[in-house]
Design a protein around this motif. Structure first.
Motif, mmCIF file in Angstrom:
data_model
loop_
_atom_site.group_PDB
_atom_site.id
_atom_site.type_symbol
_atom_site.label_atom_id
_atom_site.label_comp_id
_atom_site.label_asym_id
_atom_site.label_seq_id
_atom_site.Cartn_x
_atom_site.Cartn_y
_atom_site.Cartn_z
ATOM 1 N N ALA A 1 0.832 -1.199 0.000
ATOM 2 C CA ALA A 1 0.000 0.000 0.000
ATOM 3 C C ALA A 1 0.870 1.254 0.000
ATOM 4 O O ALA A 1 0.594 2.221 -0.709
ATOM 5 C CB ALA A 1 -0.928 -0.012 1.208
ATOM 6 N N ILE A 2 1.937 1.209 0.799
ATOM 7 C CA ILE A 2 2.851 2.361 0.845
ATOM 8 C C ILE A 2 3.524 2.551 -0.514
ATOM 9 O O ILE A 2 3.685 3.673 -0.990
ATOM 10 C CB ILE A 2 3.908 2.159 1.952
ATOM 11 C CG1 ILE A 2 3.330 2.554 3.300
ATOM 12 C CG2 ILE A 2 5.163 2.975 1.683
ATOM 13 C CD1 ILE A 2 3.041 4.030 3.442
ATOM 14 N N LEU B 1 1.157 4.274 -2.691
ATOM 15 C CA LEU B 1 0.989 5.642 -2.187
ATOM 16 C C LEU B 1 2.172 6.524 -2.608
ATOM 17 O O LEU B 1 1.997 7.661 -3.049
ATOM 18 C CB LEU B 1 0.873 5.597 -0.659
ATOM 19 C CG LEU B 1 -0.105 6.551 0.013
ATOM 20 C CD1 LEU B 1 -1.467 6.500 -0.654
ATOM 21 C CD2 LEU B 1 -0.220 6.223 1.492
ATOM 22 N N LEU C 1 2.018 7.315 -6.315
ATOM 23 C CA LEU C 1 1.011 8.342 -6.595
ATOM 24 C C LEU C 1 1.519 9.713 -6.153
ATOM 25 O O LEU C 1 1.263 10.727 -6.796
ATOM 26 C CB LEU C 1 -0.310 7.996 -5.901
ATOM 27 C CG LEU C 1 -1.042 6.788 -6.494
ATOM 28 C CD1 LEU C 1 -2.177 6.329 -5.591
ATOM 29 C CD2 LEU C 1 -1.578 7.108 -7.882
ATOM 30 N N MET C 2 2.261 9.719 -5.034
ATOM 31 C CA MET C 2 2.807 10.976 -4.544
ATOM 32 C C MET C 2 3.829 11.512 -5.551
ATOM 33 O O MET C 2 3.862 12.707 -5.826
ATOM 34 C CB MET C 2 3.456 10.765 -3.179
ATOM 35 C CG MET C 2 3.809 12.046 -2.468
ATOM 36 S SD MET C 2 4.411 11.699 -0.808
ATOM 37 C CE MET C 2 6.000 11.003 -1.182
ATOM 38 N N VAL D 1 -7.015 10.831 -5.555
ATOM 39 C CA VAL D 1 -6.230 9.910 -4.736
ATOM 40 C C VAL D 1 -6.584 10.097 -3.264
ATOM 41 O O VAL D 1 -6.876 9.137 -2.547
ATOM 42 C CB VAL D 1 -4.716 10.149 -4.957
ATOM 43 C CG1 VAL D 1 -3.896 9.393 -3.910
ATOM 44 C CG2 VAL D 1 -4.314 9.743 -6.359
ATOM 45 N N VAL E 1 0.402 19.154 -0.306
ATOM 46 C CA VAL E 1 0.252 17.805 -0.840
ATOM 47 C C VAL E 1 1.024 16.797 0.008
ATOM 48 O O VAL E 1 0.506 15.738 0.369
ATOM 49 C CB VAL E 1 0.721 17.764 -2.315
ATOM 50 C CG1 VAL E 1 0.952 16.349 -2.776
ATOM 51 C CG2 VAL E 1 -0.280 18.462 -3.213
ATOM 52 N N LEU E 2 2.246 17.133 0.356
ATOM 53 C CA LEU E 2 3.047 16.210 1.155
ATOM 54 C C LEU E 2 2.406 15.962 2.511
ATOM 55 O O LEU E 2 2.394 14.843 3.023
ATOM 56 C CB LEU E 2 4.472 16.742 1.305
ATOM 57 C CG LEU E 2 5.283 16.768 -0.002
ATOM 58 C CD1 LEU E 2 6.683 17.319 0.235
ATOM 59 C CD2 LEU E 2 5.364 15.380 -0.625
ATOM 60 N N PHE F 1 -0.423 13.456 2.028
ATOM 61 C CA PHE F 1 0.072 12.080 1.889
ATOM 62 C C PHE F 1 0.565 11.540 3.227
ATOM 63 O O PHE F 1 0.418 10.346 3.512
ATOM 64 C CB PHE F 1 1.174 12.009 0.820
ATOM 65 C CG PHE F 1 0.623 11.819 -0.564
ATOM 66 C CD1 PHE F 1 0.238 10.559 -1.002
ATOM 67 C CD2 PHE F 1 0.458 12.890 -1.418
ATOM 68 C CE1 PHE F 1 -0.288 10.377 -2.278
ATOM 69 C CE2 PHE F 1 -0.067 12.720 -2.691
ATOM 70 C CZ PHE F 1 -0.446 11.455 -3.122
ATOM 71 N N LEU G 1 -2.433 10.229 5.047
ATOM 72 C CA LEU G 1 -2.849 8.916 4.546
ATOM 73 C C LEU G 1 -1.919 7.815 5.066
ATOM 74 O O LEU G 1 -2.363 6.746 5.470
ATOM 75 C CB LEU G 1 -2.858 8.901 3.013
ATOM 76 C CG LEU G 1 -3.918 9.746 2.308
ATOM 77 C CD1 LEU G 1 -3.803 9.589 0.798
ATOM 78 C CD2 LEU G 1 -5.320 9.352 2.765
ATOM 79 N N THR G 2 -0.634 8.108 5.055
ATOM 80 C CA THR G 2 0.340 7.112 5.510
ATOM 81 C C THR G 2 0.140 6.783 6.989
ATOM 82 O O THR G 2 0.162 5.609 7.389
ATOM 83 C CB THR G 2 1.769 7.634 5.282
ATOM 84 O OG1 THR G 2 1.881 8.057 3.928
ATOM 85 C CG2 THR G 2 2.793 6.550 5.565
ATOM 86 N N LEU H 1 -2.886 4.632 7.361
ATOM 87 C CA LEU H 1 -2.581 3.291 6.879
ATOM 88 C C LEU H 1 -1.782 2.522 7.929
ATOM 89 O O LEU H 1 -2.073 1.363 8.227
ATOM 90 C CB LEU H 1 -1.783 3.398 5.568
ATOM 91 C CG LEU H 1 -1.716 2.173 4.674
ATOM 92 C CD1 LEU H 1 -3.104 1.790 4.177
ATOM 93 C CD2 LEU H 1 -0.805 2.437 3.484
ATOM 94 N N GLN I 1 -3.128 -0.898 9.632
ATOM 95 C CA GLN I 1 -2.485 -2.165 9.283
ATOM 96 C C GLN I 1 -1.505 -2.653 10.339
ATOM 97 O O GLN I 1 -1.341 -3.857 10.522
ATOM 98 C CB GLN I 1 -1.772 -2.036 7.932
ATOM 99 C CG GLN I 1 -2.766 -1.767 6.807
ATOM 100 C CD GLN I 1 -2.173 -2.016 5.447
ATOM 101 O OE1 GLN I 1 -1.256 -1.306 5.034
ATOM 102 N NE2 GLN I 1 -2.677 -3.007 4.745
#
Lengths: 367, 614
Positions: free
Chosen positions: A277-278, A281, A284-285, A318, B24-25, B28, B31-32, B35, B39
């Motif tokens: 998944a990373i 990700l 996409l980044m 995304v 944007v960073l 992300f 999201l990380t 995740l 998980q």
């Protein structure tokens, strides 16, 4: 002046990232439709393969002519998009509670996908002319707001809240990018806060319910609320290394809704775990950062704003899609670019990347 | 100057892009982190949940709305059905479990294994239906041995139950599984495959009200599929209750009288258009549709020569026979081709060109005026009247009386009948209208077609002084709690094209049909009830009015249809009825007695109700 030929500057790196994401997408789709298949799976991935090819062709076409043509023909493109949206309302195919598809012979199009590009082009044209370092005034914002509201209203009518929201996010990002006067920004925020309860009071019961479900999936424990639980279980159960390719149990038992379109990230995360998944990700980044790099190196305001617009399209899809599968975002039908199943989505994403390549190639040409 | 200062530059844009990159960073990163949380931190717990597939959804199906008649008698309700199912994933080993299940319930194991094999496309956590409606005894056996039967589930489903078996089947209709075409329609957005919907009759018309809203439960189950806890519940809403205008006693009376014959009865309240009874014979038992119809049953219903599935009261189209003389009389009077003093000598036949048209009475009626012609149903009198009016003017009156188009009852498949004109014949057959054909039309033969309901509405309008009401079958719709949802009102859709004088003459004639010494329905007089009516006999084949066949024994299917239309009491009409008995031969002997009994039942009921209230 230099006379550099654009072909020399073809953006191979961007193409590589794109193809890499598409490959991962295709492999995941294969798993999503073949495990526990109740539908003819082959039809799905063959079709998707065709969509990728059609998308590549569209991408090449997008690269061929100078992107400044888009500046000149922005109005025509925009009007065509609006006409298509109106056609959907009248002649659209009715599927699962909404009217989004336009059947053209054997293929069906989702015009709301294409409209995103149309809106980006016309906004880029307008902002390139009216932007100033002091920011846009309320008066200058009137025109773009109308340009956004027309497709927005038509898409809400379908209803397709996801795409409508996406258009607002993209247009909002572009507007913020070219800067709004501080005072104007405050006015907008205040009037927004005031209008929310006003609009709310005009909505009908089922419309309110739809928005409540959208904002809070838990209020629909039998529908979206349940889907989110199952999606979170799928992702979480992937743990660090995943259950293995084609071995996702949540996927195989059809616990995931729309596992090949909106919830495809859950399938990937279940089978490939945190590592897989990373990896996606990060790819996409890189794609998004690459787009911003194109905007950064472009010397023409229209090209810069255009690049920011298409990059915002990829980014928001995304973020909203993956955020949704993990329970961070409202549940809406927003596909994951280049990964989710669906012709309109794949082609639009490819066109967006084509635009980025176009701008990237011609950043040195002077007309 | 400020414009110059504010001009955007490439460098300015570059800075803005850097700002965007930072946003944007950050996104992300969010999201990380999420995740990672799902998980790595929650991973083990979520893996456990995924392995037992323990969060499931269960439907709560709301009961369908009940149906009552005008006397508030319950005529359709729901009863519980115990549906036996198995969740294959939980029922390991499957064969052993099915063996035991068969022992406890007596259901053959082979049949159940077949069901499992044919359902292997379903997700493993979804129950496969083994047998529906297993009954209380089997249920008790299963409950007793619950812990011996992993994966076995009993789902309680409400089943439709039609209380008066075989009664009002056509009117009430039945339910069936929703089909793919229906599922794709906008109106059925809330439905899913396997749902039952009204397919016919009232069940179909009022589907949106009768159906409630489905609810459901989010539950966590353990390894054997038993519910450990309910996470969330969404309550269902029961369907709305329907109150019909039908009186079940009259309905049943009409059906009883039609027993053994093919035919129909339509009875309405002439003062409101409320349908009191709508019977069609032969009938069928709707209960056999409940829970899926066996193929044999279905074939039997379809191949039956008397068409039990057809609602003859609204779908059956018959030549109106002499009942149509009401229309011919109206047209003749209004067009001035005859009046109350016009007399015709009936020698038993009528010569037209080189053809002879017979009167039903061989010896003839002698000299008759309009009232006598209606009373004795003299064909010759109406041949002449029809000839003088002409086919197209006659058709205009018939259509203005509501014939030739659906009466407008809120049920699907209502037929519209047929009122021919010269232009229609030219269009349909490419042949010009023959003037002799007008004579057949004038006495309700030829191309004329009407439904019993159309005739009942027409009779009702004659009875009430000329007002045509739309026939209605629903009085009101209420929620289960008694809150009013819809209250139906009677709706006038037109006036008969008649003066008061014309109508009075026709009504005197109709009264004589029953009351008169020579009335064709004098045999159906009832003590204390003043009935007006008109008999009719409609030829089935050939329309060989001139042949001598009538005296001979005919095959049953060639016998004429018997009609009777009536209203009562004559001076203050409370009920209007149309009766048809297929191949009943004579209106006076086959149809009139049925109408009489229906009227009697209704008026005596009304009287007793009034007395009780008084």
């Amino acid at each position: 002046m230099f006379d550099r030929r654009p072909e020399q500057y073809f953006d191979w790196g961007l193409l590589a990232v794109t193809l890499l994401v598409a490959t991962i997408g295709f492999l995941t789709l294969y798993s999503a439709v073949s495990a526990g298949a109740t539908t003819p799976a082959k039809a799905f991935y063959i079709k998707q393969l065709i969509w990728y090819l059609v998308g590549l062709v569209c991408m090449v076409i997008t690269i061929l002519f100078n992107y400044k043509m888009m500046d000149r023909h922005a109005n025509v493109i925009y009007v065509v998009c609006i006409v298509l949206l109106i056609c959907v309302l009248f002649f659209g195919k009715y599927v699962g509670g909404s009217r989004r598809w336009l059947a053209l012979g054997p293929i069906s199009l989702q015009p709301s996908e294409m409209v995103k590009v149309g809106v980006i082009i016309i906004l880029a044209r307008y902002y390139a002319k009216s932007a100033s370092t002091s920011g846009l005034t309320i008066r200058e914002l009137c025109k773009p707001v109308i340009m956004i509201m027309i497709p927005f209203a038509l898409i809400v009518k379908q209803p397709d809240l996801g795409t409508a929201m996406l258009i607002v996010l993209i247009a909002g990002s572009m507007t913020m990018f070219v800067k709004i006067q501080r005072r104007s920004l405050i006015y907008i925020m205040i009037s927004g806060l005031i209008s929310v309860p006003l609009v709310w009071s005009f909505l009908k019961g089922y419309q309110k319910q739809r928005i409540l479900t959208f904002l809070n999936p838990d209020s629909d424990p039998l529908g979206t609320g349940y889907h989110i639980i199952q999606s979170k279980i799928a992702i979480g159960s992937g743990m660090l290394t995943g259950k293995g390719y084609l071995k996702g149990t949540q996927n195989a038992l059809s616990f995931l809704p729309e596992q090949h379109t909106d919830f495809i990230f859950s399938v990937l995360a279940e089978e490939w775990g945190f590592i897989g998944a990373i990896a996606l990700l990060v790819l996409l980044m890189i794609l998004v950062a690459w787009g911003l790099n194109v905007a950064h190196s472009c010397r023409d305001p229209f090209g810069t704003i255009l690049s920011v617009g298409v990059t915002a399209t990829i980014f928001w899809q995304v973020f909203v899609n993956i955020g949704m599968t993990m329970g961070l975002m409202p549940v809406v039908g927003v596909p994951l670019p280049l990964v989710s199943y669906g012709g309109s989505s794949v082609i639009t994403s490819m066109i967006c990347i084509g635009i980025l390549m176009n701008v990237s190639m011609r950043r040195f040409t002077i007309d | 100057m400020s414009d110059y200062l504010n001009t955007t530059t490439t460098d300015w844009y570059k800075q803005r892009v850097i700002g965007v990159l930072v946003c944007v960073l950050t996104a992300f990163a969010v999201l990380t982190i999420r995740l990672f949380y799902l998980q790595i931190i929650e991973g083990e717990e979520l893996r456990r949940l995924s392995e037992s597939n323990s969060i499931r959804l269960q439907d709560i199906d709301p009961p369908r709305g009940l149906i009552f008649d005008r006397t508030n008698t319950l005529i359709v309700d729901n009863r519980p059905s115990f549906d036996l199912g198995i969740i294959v994933k939980d029922a390991k080993p499957v064969e052993e479990t099915i063996e035991k299940l068969s022992q406890y319930t007596g259901i053959p194991a082979a049949a159940m294994m077949d069901k499992i094999k044919t359902s292997n496309k379903l997700p493993a956590f979804k129950p496969i239906l083994l047998k529906s409606d297993i009954g209380r005894n089997a249920l008790a056996a299963i409950e007793t041995h619950k812990f011996d039967l992993p994966g076995v589930v009993v789902n309680i489903q409400p089943l439709r139950h039609y209380i008066f078996k075989q009664s009002a089947s056509h009117l009430l209709g039945y339910l069936g599984e929703i089909n793919p075409t229906e599922l794709a329609r906008e109106a059925f957005v809330d439905y899913k495959a396997g749902d039952l919907i009204g397919k016919f009759g009232v069940e179909k018309t009022y589907e949106p009200f009768l159906r409630g809203r489905r609810g459901g439960r989010q539950v966590e189950v353990n390894a054997t599929g038993q519910v450990v806890r309910v996470l969330k519940t969404v309550e269902g809403h029961p369907g709305k209750n329907l109150y019909l205008t039908i009186d079940h006693r009259i309905q049943q009376k009409a059906e009883e009288l039609l027993e053994g014959q093919a035919g129909a009865v339509a009875a309405i309240d002439p003062n409101s258009g409320a349908v009191l009874a709508l019977a069609s014979s032969p009938s069928f038992d709707q209960n056999i549709f409940v829970g899926g119809l066996a193929r044999d049953d279905w074939n039997m219903l379809l191949t039956n020569p008397y068409h039990p599935m057809e609602n003859k009261s609204i779908q059956g189209e018959y030549p109106p026979g002499s009942t149509y003389k009401i229309v011919t009389a109206i047209a003749g009077l209004e067009e001035g081709v005859l009046d109350e003093t016009t007399t015709v000598h009936c020698p038993g036949q009528y010569r037209f060109g080189d053809r002879i048209f017979r009167c039903w009475k061989k010896g003839g009626h002698g000299k008759v005026d309009l009232i006598q012609a209606i009373e004795q149903s003299c064909d010759v009198y109406f041949y002449q009247a029809g000839q003088n009016v002409g086919v197209d003017r006659l058709a205009w009156y018939a259509k203005a009386c509501g014939l030739g188009s659906p009466a407008g009852i809120n049920l699907s498949h209502e037929a519209k009948g047929l009122i021919p004109t010269a232009a229609w014949k030219k269009r349909r057959f490419g042949i010009d209208w023959q003037r002799g054909e007008t004579l057949s039309i004038a006495i309700g033969q030829g191309y004329n077609l009407t439904t019993p309901l159309q005739m009942a509405v027409l009779t009702g309008a004659v009875a009430n002084g000329g007002r045509r009401y739309k026939p209605i079958i629903m009085n009101k719709i209420q929620t289960a709690d008694g809150e009013m949802v819809v209250e139906n009102k009677s709706e006038m859709i037109g006036q008969l094209p008649v003066s008061a004088k014309t109508l009075d003459l026709v009504r005197i004639g109709l009264r004589q049909v029953v009351a008169g010494e020579k009335g064709t329905a004098r045999g159906s007089r009832v003590e204390g009830i003043d009935i007006s009516g008109k008999t009719g006999t409609s030829q089935v084949v050939g329309r060989k009015k001139n042949s001598d066949e009538e005296e001979e024994e005919r095959a049953d299917h060639l016998k004429a249809h018997a009609w009777f239309v009536a209203y009562a009491p004559s001076n203050n009409p409370q009920i209007a009825v149309a009766v048809i008995v297929e191949h009943g031969e004579h209106g006076s002997s086959a149809a009139a007695p049925i109408a009489r009994e229906v009227i009697k039942t209704y008026l005596l009921d009304q009287k007793s109700i009034k007395e009780q209230v008084g």
